[in-house]
Design an enzyme around this catalytic site. Structure first.
Site, PDB file in Angstrom:
ATOM      1  N   GLU A   1      17.982  63.353  46.935  1.00  0.00           N
ATOM      2  CA  GLU A   1      19.334  63.127  46.392  1.00  0.00           C
ATOM      3  C   GLU A   1      19.794  61.791  46.951  1.00  0.00           C
ATOM      4  O   GLU A   1      20.200  61.701  48.112  1.00  0.00           O
ATOM      5  CB  GLU A   1      20.282  64.250  46.841  1.00  0.00           C
ATOM      6  CG  GLU A   1      19.934  65.623  46.305  1.00  0.00           C
ATOM      7  CD  GLU A   1      20.306  65.814  44.846  1.00  0.00           C
ATOM      8  OE1 GLU A   1      20.908  64.897  44.253  1.00  0.00           O
ATOM      9  OE2 GLU A   1      19.983  66.871  44.303  1.00  0.00           O
TER      10      GLU A   1
ATOM     11  N   CYS B   1      28.714  59.518  46.268  1.00  0.00           N
ATOM     12  CA  CYS B   1      27.470  59.157  45.575  1.00  0.00           C
ATOM     13  C   CYS B   1      27.662  59.194  44.074  1.00  0.00           C
ATOM     14  O   CYS B   1      27.086  58.394  43.361  1.00  0.00           O
ATOM     15  CB  CYS B   1      26.332  60.078  46.006  1.00  0.00           C
ATOM     16  SG  CYS B   1      26.698  61.816  45.767  1.00  0.00           S
TER      17      CYS B   1
HETATM   18  P1  NAD Z   1      21.118  57.299  55.187  1.00  0.00           P
HETATM   19  O1  NAD Z   1      19.947  57.165  54.291  1.00  0.00           O
HETATM   20  O2  NAD Z   1      21.436  56.189  56.097  1.00  0.00           O
HETATM   21  O3  NAD Z   1      20.969  58.586  56.134  1.00  0.00           O
HETATM   22  C1  NAD Z   1      20.833  59.892  55.613  1.00  0.00           C
HETATM   23  C2  NAD Z   1      20.215  60.783  56.672  1.00  0.00           C
HETATM   24  O4  NAD Z   1      18.874  60.383  56.907  1.00  0.00           O
HETATM   25  C3  NAD Z   1      20.915  60.760  58.035  1.00  0.00           C
HETATM   26  O5  NAD Z   1      20.997  62.070  58.528  1.00  0.00           O
HETATM   27  C4  NAD Z   1      19.959  59.923  58.873  1.00  0.00           C
HETATM   28  O6  NAD Z   1      20.010  60.226  60.248  1.00  0.00           O
HETATM   29  C5  NAD Z   1      18.629  60.335  58.302  1.00  0.00           C
HETATM   30  N1  NAD Z   1      17.534  59.390  58.551  1.00  0.00           N
HETATM   31  C6  NAD Z   1      17.600  58.068  58.839  1.00  0.00           C
HETATM   32  N2  NAD Z   1      16.353  57.563  58.981  1.00  0.00           N
HETATM   33  C7  NAD Z   1      15.488  58.583  58.768  1.00  0.00           C
HETATM   34  C8  NAD Z   1      14.076  58.680  58.742  1.00  0.00           C
HETATM   35  N3  NAD Z   1      13.292  57.619  58.973  1.00  0.00           N
HETATM   36  N4  NAD Z   1      13.533  59.863  58.472  1.00  0.00           N
HETATM   37  C9  NAD Z   1      14.303  60.955  58.200  1.00  0.00           C
HETATM   38  N5  NAD Z   1      15.650  60.917  58.214  1.00  0.00           N
HETATM   39  C10 NAD Z   1      16.242  59.743  58.486  1.00  0.00           C
HETATM   40  O7  NAD Z   1      22.332  57.648  54.223  1.00  0.00           O
HETATM   41  P2  NAD Z   1      23.872  57.801  54.596  1.00  0.00           P
HETATM   42  O8  NAD Z   1      24.413  56.447  54.879  1.00  0.00           O
HETATM   43  O9  NAD Z   1      24.036  58.876  55.601  1.00  0.00           O
HETATM   44  O10 NAD Z   1      24.458  58.347  53.225  1.00  0.00           O
HETATM   45  C11 NAD Z   1      24.924  57.513  52.196  1.00  0.00           C
HETATM   46  C12 NAD Z   1      23.964  57.519  51.038  1.00  0.00           C
HETATM   47  O11 NAD Z   1      23.759  58.856  50.603  1.00  0.00           O
HETATM   48  C13 NAD Z   1      24.514  56.778  49.836  1.00  0.00           C
HETATM   49  O12 NAD Z   1      23.499  56.026  49.240  1.00  0.00           O
HETATM   50  C14 NAD Z   1      24.938  57.908  48.914  1.00  0.00           C
HETATM   51  O13 NAD Z   1      24.990  57.561  47.554  1.00  0.00           O
HETATM   52  C15 NAD Z   1      23.904  58.928  49.193  1.00  0.00           C
HETATM   53  N6  NAD Z   1      24.336  60.267  48.806  1.00  0.00           N
HETATM   54  C16 NAD Z   1      23.700  60.891  47.773  1.00  0.00           C
HETATM   55  C17 NAD Z   1      24.108  62.148  47.375  1.00  0.00           C
HETATM   56  C18 NAD Z   1      23.425  62.867  46.238  1.00  0.00           C
HETATM   57  O14 NAD Z   1      23.608  64.058  46.117  1.00  0.00           O
HETATM   58  N7  NAD Z   1      22.631  62.199  45.417  1.00  0.00           N
HETATM   59  C19 NAD Z   1      25.158  62.779  48.045  1.00  0.00           C
HETATM   60  C20 NAD Z   1      25.780  62.119  49.089  1.00  0.00           C
HETATM   61  C21 NAD Z   1      25.351  60.865  49.462  1.00  0.00           C
END
Ligand code: NAD
Length: 504
Positions: free
Chosen positions: A243, A277
């Site tokens: 997602e 998002c």
């Molecule tokens: P992010 O990708 O920075 O982090 C998301 C999660 O991944 C965090 O818990 C982080 O600690 C973890 N993470 C970081 N590096 C990792 C790795 N190497 N391996 C595994 N996990 C790791 O995203 P964010 O800034 O927390 O969220 C914002 C983004 O999420 C935006 O792009 C938004 O559009 C998207 N989003 C999508 C949806 C959807 O349903 N499609 C919903 C909400 C947010």
């Protein structure tokens, strides 16, 4: 050691702070690979007991969980407000949606997933055929910070209802909310406390969860991190649900209710400080409505008062670094020839405030970052198009494809545009509504990801389809036997020729 278990504080820790004031919200352990593996091992044991409960007993416990959340709604909303920065009322809305999804998942798991008979078909007419959707085991859920309850619950509720245990790694920006949700589970479902655990930490803790032998990883976050998660999971062929981000568009057609479209666009773009998002980031308005639409949007946006006090329309940016992205996109849009109806260059951020004034950007070139990349801030671009078909073509000219919106007076035209929008979800004459319909699947296409949460598809996402046949009686001639007579295959060919050969 899970985040909510005593003793975890011996490890490295990290701090979570209020984005509005900088005040400390909590200190949480950075859980390493060993701690994550231990949580997954406990979840593995819990998964067996949880699956063995069956649909009815699980439904009761999911109801106890949502009852607990509903009774403590204000406590949780306050924590979301402090840790994420969104207004308390928006936190209440988010929690309400999550509770509704928990209810739907609990109520619909049995009928969606349980053992059923399917038609065996001509060639296996002497067999009974069975299909069921079995739990995977342990699901790793990695969540973002922007909707720290609703978003992970879209995976957690459906994974649990399908009979899995969950190890949840909340964002490092909202660990208190994640730990609260896990503690709430343990309080509400004391006979299966390890079916939902939280592990806290930075990206490395999420990476450890990908490598910890879970049966699926449900990841919500940015596309670049999604790629890293997929790469890690590829090593063990662990399936993933992605997602990811979006650059969602709204199309406003000639016969649209312009005031309603503007109202929806402003909410879709600015609520949660644009950190949604499925938020509206681009609008394509036809020439017939463009001027009125811009006027209406500008008027409404001018009345928005962001901040952290009571009555604020939206809060500070949760991540201070995001203000730079928003500033870059706004600056680029103007440098590329767009104009600002409101906002313009982002005013300087306050010491702990990170509150960004809303920006309405007009006729920004399609090549500009403000139109191409996810901004994730309180900005909106509005572009004039000749007609809705041009709007659709532009809306679809993106590598993302999460959601979107269409405003049209004609029902058939609105539906037609919505169905042809290249996205996982589209609302006609509203924004974001699909997210509040539990029966509808939620997920994207392209760089917005794949797989679905919510609805029957969301339940199936956390299962494996299991096929069983049972011979009811033997046929006089067994085609799958070395003892079949030489005449069997020619006879079969004749039957197939009669049944299928007539089709041209
Ligand atoms: P992010 O990708 O920075 O982090 C998301 C999660 O991944 C965090 O818990 C982080 O600690 C973890 N993470 C970081 N590096 C990792 C790795 N190497 N391996 C595994 N996990 C790791 O995203 P964010 O800034 O927390 O969220 C914002 C983004 O999420 C935006 O792009 C938004 O559009 C998207 N989003 C999508 C949806 C959807 O349903 N499609 C919903 C909400 C947010």
């Amino acid at each position: 050691m899970s985040a909510n278990a005593p003793g975890a504080a011996e490890q490295d820790t990290f701090r979570s702070t209020d984005p509005a004031s900088g005040e400390l919200v909590g200190v949480f352990p950075v859980q390493d690979a060993a701690a994550v593996e231990a949580a997954v091992a406990r979840a593995r044991v819990a998964a067996e007991a949880w699956a063995a409960l069956g649909f009815g007993e699980r439904r009761l416990r999911l109801a106890a969980y949502r009852g607990y959340l509903a009774r403590r709604m204000n406590e949780l909303a306050d924590l979301v407000h402090r840790e994420n920065g969104k207004p308390h009322d928006d936190a209440v809305l988010e929690i309400t949606l999550a509770i509704d999804h928990l209810a739907w998942a609990g109520a619909h798991a049995a009928r969606t997933l349980r053992l059923r008979r399917v038609a065996p078909g001509l060639l296996a007419a002497n067999h009974a055929a069975y299909l069921e959707y079995q739990p995977l085991g342990v699901v790793g859920v990695i969540g973002p910070w922007n909707y720290p309850v609703f978003t992970p619950m879209g995976s957690i509720a459906y994974a649990l209802a399908a009979g899995n245990a969950v190890v949840f790694k909340p964002s490092e920006h909202t660990p208190a909310v994640g730990a609260w949700l896990a503690r709430a589970w343990q309080a509400a479902v004391p006979d299966c406390p390890d079916a939902l655990q939280a592990v806290t930490g930075l990206g490395e803790t999420g990476a450890a969860l990908c490598r910890a032998g879970v049966d699926k990883v449900a990841f919500t976050g940015s596309a670049p991190t999604g790629r890293r998660v997929m790469a890690a999971c590829a090593q063990t062929l662990t399936p993933v649900l992605m997602e990811l981000g979006g650059k969602d568009a709204m199309i406003v057609d000639d016969d649209a209710d312009v005031a309603a479209a503007a109202n929806a666009a402003v909410w879709g773009a600015m609520s949660n400080a644009g950190q949604t998002c499925i938020g509206i980031e681009r609008v394509y308005a036809t020439s017939a409505v463009y001027d009125a639409f811009v006027r209406e949007v500008t008027e409404q946006v001018a009345g928005l008062r962001p901040g952290s006090g009571p009555g604020a329309a939206y809060g500070p940016m949760t991540m201070a670094s995001q203000t730079d992205v928003v500033r870059r996109h706004t600056d680029d849009a103007l440098a590329d020839g767009g104009t600002a109806a409101l906002g313009g260059p982002v005013p300087g951020t306050q010491a702990h405030g990170n509150v960004i004034a809303p920006a309405v950007l007009l006729d920004v070139p399609e090549s500009s970052a403000a139109v191409r990349e996810e901004t994730f801030g309180p900005t909106i671009t509005i572009t004039r198009v000749a007609d809705a078909e041009e709007g659709l073509a532009r809306a679809n000219a993106t590598s993302y494809g999460l959601a979107g919106s269409v405003f049209a007076g004609s029902r058939s035209r609105g539906l037609s545009l919505a169905r042809r929008m290249r996205s996982g979800m589209t609302s006609v004459n509203s924004v974001l509504t699909f997210a509040s319909v539990p029966a509808l699947p939620f997920g994207g296409v392209g760089e917005s990801g794949f797989g679905r949460i919510h609805g029957a598809d969301g339940l199936k996402e956390f299962t494996r389809a299991k096929a069983v046949t049972r011979q009811r009686f033997p046929l006089p001639v067994d085609l799958m036997s070395f003892r079949r007579p030489a005449s069997a295959a020619p006879a079969l060919a004749r039957v197939i020729g009669v049944v299928h050969g007539r089709h041209r």
